[in-house]
Enzyme design. Structure first.
Site, PDB file in Angstrom:
ATOM      1  N   GLU A  90       3.493  -6.109   7.824  1.00 38.76           N
ATOM      2  CA  GLU A  90       3.512  -5.454   6.486  1.00 38.76           C
ATOM      3  C   GLU A  90       2.364  -5.941   5.528  1.00 38.76           C
ATOM      4  OE1 GLU A  90       4.169  -2.576   5.683  1.00 38.76           O
ATOM      5  OE2 GLU A  90       3.915  -2.690   3.606  1.00 38.76           O
ATOM      6  N   CYS A 110      -2.466  18.485   1.817  1.00 37.08           N
ATOM      7  CA  CYS A 110      -3.144  18.324   0.459  1.00 37.08           C
ATOM      8  C   CYS A 110      -2.169  18.606  -0.618  1.00 37.08           C
ATOM      9  CB  CYS A 110      -4.001  19.593   0.441  1.00 37.08           C
ATOM     10  SG  CYS A 110      -5.243  19.516   1.869  1.00 37.08           S
ATOM     11  N   TRP A 123      -7.148  16.773   1.194  1.00 36.15           N
ATOM     12  CA  TRP A 123      -7.544  15.840   2.147  1.00 36.15           C
ATOM     13  C   TRP A 123      -8.125  16.550   3.381  1.00 36.15           C
ATOM     14  CZ3 TRP A 123      -5.867  14.319   6.998  1.00 36.15           C
ATOM     15  CH2 TRP A 123      -6.172  12.807   7.522  1.00 36.15           C
ATOM     16  N   HIS A 130      -1.224 -17.144  23.188  1.00 36.62           N
ATOM     17  CA  HIS A 130      -1.360 -16.333  24.569  1.00 36.62           C
ATOM     18  C   HIS A 130      -2.724 -15.268  24.463  1.00 36.62           C
ATOM     19  CE1 HIS A 130       2.351 -17.357  26.367  1.00 36.62           C
ATOM     20  NE2 HIS A 130       2.773 -17.261  25.110  1.00 36.62           N
ATOM     21  N   ASN A 174      -2.096  24.215   2.149  1.00 33.94           N
ATOM     22  CA  ASN A 174      -1.866  23.037   2.280  1.00 33.94           C
ATOM     23  C   ASN A 174      -1.068  22.965   3.842  1.00 33.94           C
ATOM     24  OD1 ASN A 174      -0.839  20.202   2.875  1.00 33.94           O
ATOM     25  ND2 ASN A 174       1.187  20.583   1.857  1.00 33.94           N
ATOM     26  N   GLY A 175      -1.985  22.478   4.784  1.00 30.60           N
ATOM     27  CA  GLY A 175      -1.307  22.364   6.104  1.00 30.60           C
ATOM     28  C   GLY A 175      -2.357  22.690   7.091  1.00 30.60           C
ATOM     29  N   LYS A 185      -1.258   9.784   0.808  1.00 28.34           N
ATOM     30  CA  LYS A 185       0.188   9.372   0.481  1.00 28.34           C
ATOM     31  C   LYS A 185       0.905   9.973   1.387  1.00 28.34           C
ATOM     32  CE  LYS A 185       3.161   6.965  -1.708  1.00 28.34           C
ATOM     33  NZ  LYS A 185       3.219   5.223  -1.413  1.00 28.34           N
ATOM     34  N   LYS A 228      -1.147  -3.904   4.581  1.00 30.85           N
ATOM     35  CA  LYS A 228      -1.328  -3.584   3.066  1.00 30.85           C
ATOM     36  C   LYS A 228      -2.632  -4.054   2.869  1.00 30.85           C
ATOM     37  CE  LYS A 228       1.571  -1.921   1.949  1.00 30.85           C
ATOM     38  NZ  LYS A 228       2.412  -0.891   2.164  1.00 30.85           N
ATOM     39  N   GLU A 260      -5.486  -1.881   4.507  1.00 32.35           N
ATOM     40  CA  GLU A 260      -5.587  -0.619   3.736  1.00 32.35           C
ATOM     41  C   GLU A 260      -6.182  -0.427   2.398  1.00 32.35           C
ATOM     42  OE1 GLU A 260      -1.346   0.422   2.615  1.00 32.35           O
ATOM     43  OE2 GLU A 260      -1.847   2.755   2.586  1.00 32.35           O
ATOM     44  N   ARG A 268      -1.723  13.210  -2.497  1.00 32.03           N
ATOM     45  CA  ARG A 268      -1.564  13.987  -1.377  1.00 32.03           C
ATOM     46  C   ARG A 268      -2.969  14.281  -0.811  1.00 32.03           C
ATOM     47  NH1 ARG A 268       3.209  16.321  -0.631  1.00 32.03           N
ATOM     48  NH2 ARG A 268       2.189  17.788   0.911  1.00 32.03           N
TER      49      ARG A 268
HETATM   50  O1  M6R Z   1       5.846   8.806   4.128  1.00 31.98           O
HETATM   51  P1  M6R Z   1       6.154   7.860   5.229  1.00 31.98           P
HETATM   52  O2  M6R Z   1       6.846   6.634   4.708  1.00 31.98           O
HETATM   53  O3  M6R Z   1       6.642   8.348   6.369  1.00 31.98           O
HETATM   54  O4  M6R Z   1       4.414   7.332   5.452  1.00 31.98           O
HETATM   55  C1  M6R Z   1       4.240   6.508   6.529  1.00 31.98           C
HETATM   56  C2  M6R Z   1       2.946   5.853   6.528  1.00 31.98           C
HETATM   57  O5  M6R Z   1       1.739   6.668   6.336  1.00 31.98           O
HETATM   58  C3  M6R Z   1       2.819   5.016   5.084  1.00 31.98           C
HETATM   59  O6  M6R Z   1       3.905   3.996   5.107  1.00 31.98           O
HETATM   60  C4  M6R Z   1       1.511   4.201   5.243  1.00 31.98           C
HETATM   61  O7  M6R Z   1       1.479   3.238   6.267  1.00 31.98           O
HETATM   62  C5  M6R Z   1       1.270   3.471   3.870  1.00 31.98           C
HETATM   63  N1  M6R Z   1       0.058   3.983   3.309  1.00 31.98           N
HETATM   64  C6  M6R Z   1       1.167   1.958   3.999  1.00 31.98           C
HETATM   65  O8  M6R Z   1       1.220   1.650   2.788  1.00 31.98           O
END
Ligand code: M6R
Length: 591
Positions: free
Chosen positions: A468, A2, A72, A491, A98-99, A586, A472, A475, A27
């Protein structure tokens, strides 16, 4: 996971807390709330966005002190009742947190036996009630906080208001918390970005510290109650600002910042001769016989590329998903060196890994975009990305910056001067993609936007790119997608290919291009609709996008713009919130 903010002494407290929460909503954005203190405590909170919360607060509301929270959800549904701030049962204290408190159930039962009542499902309510419980005995808030910290287990960055006081009490463990120092005002927040318009002077709290801010000053104490003289640090405003600059979404803005970010990194890390890394770090890497990479999501994907860079120069590497490795740590080789990669520097899985590494006495390097983050401060060495704040949950410019940072590192370890020239070329190709290829990508996005399953194919660097690109897309567009290493098709996964199945294929690696063309034939002959992204010398008639040639090892740096645009346009066409995809945040500060 958060965001929290707080201010004492600002005439426009509401403006600060609301704008601050908007800045921090990367966050978490399930719900939001604020508390204003003017001798009394007034709380406003809502499920939904900070904008919605703002619309429910009467215009004249201000506070001599104010705290805010964007959530969150971890414990309890993301509804209004579970939103922070939470009041203690005696209504003496309001808290934002936060935590995660690991032993909250046990503490809650104990407090219930003592007659304390609870009105939410959150772990946070335990903290505020425990503080009130101890305060009743001692009449001293700082002592009550110290006693509480001895009992709670877990992570916390807390802002706390006490009825009748113009102070915000703070406490921190394993979640980030910074204080902003101003003339006649003091601030707090989970990171510096909400405060940067007000001050560039900060105090970073360390774990197990607590204290308070008030109009004229602040105090910090260690776990045993001893006063701590904290060093003040300054931060660069330019790298912390959140502005759309005319773009509709941060994601698009951040994709288009990729080229300037590479140039900025080149300025930071490249000297006329050599590279400007800590020589001790470079010697440690040269001496090591194995490099272990740890990362999550996109950062894990960057580690795969970095691993390949080192391996091509003869150093064995192993890249691990941090959440897997944390419970089964492996240290291959006699002299391993551990590199953690994290845009935010706050990812809980990596913090767990770091504990495991430290227990075994190995040194670490963190590659991160966030100076002052938990990992940045806890690792032996740190390498900053200088990518500027990345707001969109989908990581774009930070991914490329991670790969570039790894490339510079390899170049420094093995004296690879040619990398600088190659990256200059990469910047030119990326600029060209940004200028010329958006329409081609939009066409693919139109064609695939209503599909239920999409496949990405590649080998070598192109496989890493596929991983990647696929992450993306899923997500932010919520379309199921999967990345498949070209050779693995036969396979198993090829069974999924049927008439019309969309398959995006990357053919940019000379080494594997011929095999990839074979794979394209295999899926086409089973009815797949194939979209090939290739480089000029490897291209064939009918490829969807052909990019000018560059050294293959730069693929992840260059082609990612196309992959990111594709995910972006699909999500836009589907009408989704590109920058804030559902269920995500994030900064992932829970395991
Ligand atoms: O802050 P970080 O790079 O450690 O975060 C890792 C992942 O949570 C982050 O890369 C996530 O996969 C992204 N939202 C992808 O776009």
């Amino acid at each position: 996971m958060c965001g929290i903010v707080g201010c004492v002494g600002l005439p426009q407290s509401r403006r600060f807390v609301i704008a601050g929460l908007q800045t921090l909503d990367y966050r978490g954005y399930d719900s939001a709330g604020v508390a204003f203190g003017n001798g009394d405590i007034k709380i406003f909170k809502e499920a939904g966005s900070v904008d919605f919360l703002d619309s429910t607060i009467p215009p004249s509301v201000e506070g001599r002190v104010a705290i805010g929270h964007t959530r969150w959800a971890t414990h309890g549904k993301p509804n209004k009742n579970n939103s922070h701030p939470h009041l203690s049962s005696g209504k003496q204290f309001a808290i934002v947190h936060n935590g995660v408190i690991d032993n909250y159930l046990e503490l809650r039962s104990r407090l219930l036996e003592d007659g304390v009542s609870f009105s939410t499902d959150t772990d946070t309510e335990v903290i505020v009630n425990l503080i009130e419980f101890h305060f009743r005995k001692t009449g001293d808030v700082l002592k009550a906080i110290a006693s509480t910290m001895r009992e709670i287990e877990g992570s916390y960055a807390v802002g706390l208001i006490h009825l009748g006081e113009d102070r915000i009490y703070v406490m921190k463990n394993a979640s980030p918390l910074l204080m902003g120092v101003g003339k006649d005002f003091h601030l707090l927040a989970s990171d510096a970005s909400p405060m940067i318009e007000y001050t560039n002077l900060f105090v970073e709290l360390d774990d197990k510290e607590y204290g308070y801010i008030e109009k004229e000053g602040y105090r910090v104490f260690d776990f045993d109650g001893n006063p701590v003289e904290k060093q003040r640090v300054t931060k660069e405003a330019e790298l912390l600002r959140h502005t759309l600059n005319g773009y509709d979404h941060y994601m698009m803005k951040e994709i288009e910042e990729i080229e300037p970010v590479i140039r900025r990194m080149t300025n930071y890390y490249c000297l006329d001769e050599g590279f400007s890394f800590d020589p001790e770090l470079i010697s440690k890497l040269r001496e090591s016989d194995h490099i272990i990479f740890l990362g999550c999501g996109t950062s894990y994907h960057a580690s795969l590329v970095g691993g390949r860079y080192f391996e091509e120069m003869g150093i064995p590497t192993a890249s691990y998903i941090a959440s897997e490795w944390a419970f089964h740590p492996m240290f291959p080789g006699k002299k391993p060196f551990v590199i953690l990669i994290s845009q935010s520097g706050e990812t809980a899985d990596l913090i767990h890994c770091l504990k495991e590494v430290k227990e075994r006495g190995f040194e670490t390097l963190i590659i991160t975009n966030t100076k002052g983050s938990t990992l940045e401060r806890a690792c032996t060495y740190s390498l900053l990305l200088h990518a500027g704040v990345e707001v969109s949950v989908a990581s774009t410019k930070a991914y490329v910056a991670q790969v570039v940072a790894l490339l510079f590192l390899v170049a420094a370890v093995f004296d690879l001067e040619y990398v600088k020239k190659d990256l200059d070329k990469a910047c030119r190709v990326i600029a060209h993609i940004h200028k010329r290829y958006k329409d081609n990508v939009k066409e693919i996005a139109e064609a695939i936007k209503n599909e239920g399953d999409i496949f990405y194919l590649g080998r070598g660097y192109d496989y890493y790119m596929s991983l990647e690109a696929s992450l993306k897309l899923k997500e932010i567009s919520y379309i199921h997608s999967e990345a498949i290493a070209g050779g693995e098709l036969k396979h198993g996964p090829i069974a999924l290919i049927e008439e019309g199945t969309p398959v995006v294929v990357f053919v940019t690696d000379k080494l594997t291009a011929a095999s990839m063309r074979g794979n394209i034939k295999e899926v086409e002959s089973r009815g797949a609709k194939v979209y090939v992204i290739s480089t000029s010398e490897l291209s064939k008639n009918g490829d969807a996008i052909v990019v000018e040639d560059y050294p293959s090892y730069l693929s992840s740096i260059i082609i990612s713009s196309i992959a990111f645009y594709l995910a972006y346009y699909v999500a836009c066409l589907k009408g989704y919130n590109v920058d804030k995809p559902r269920n995500l945040a994030k900064s992932v500060t829970v395991e």
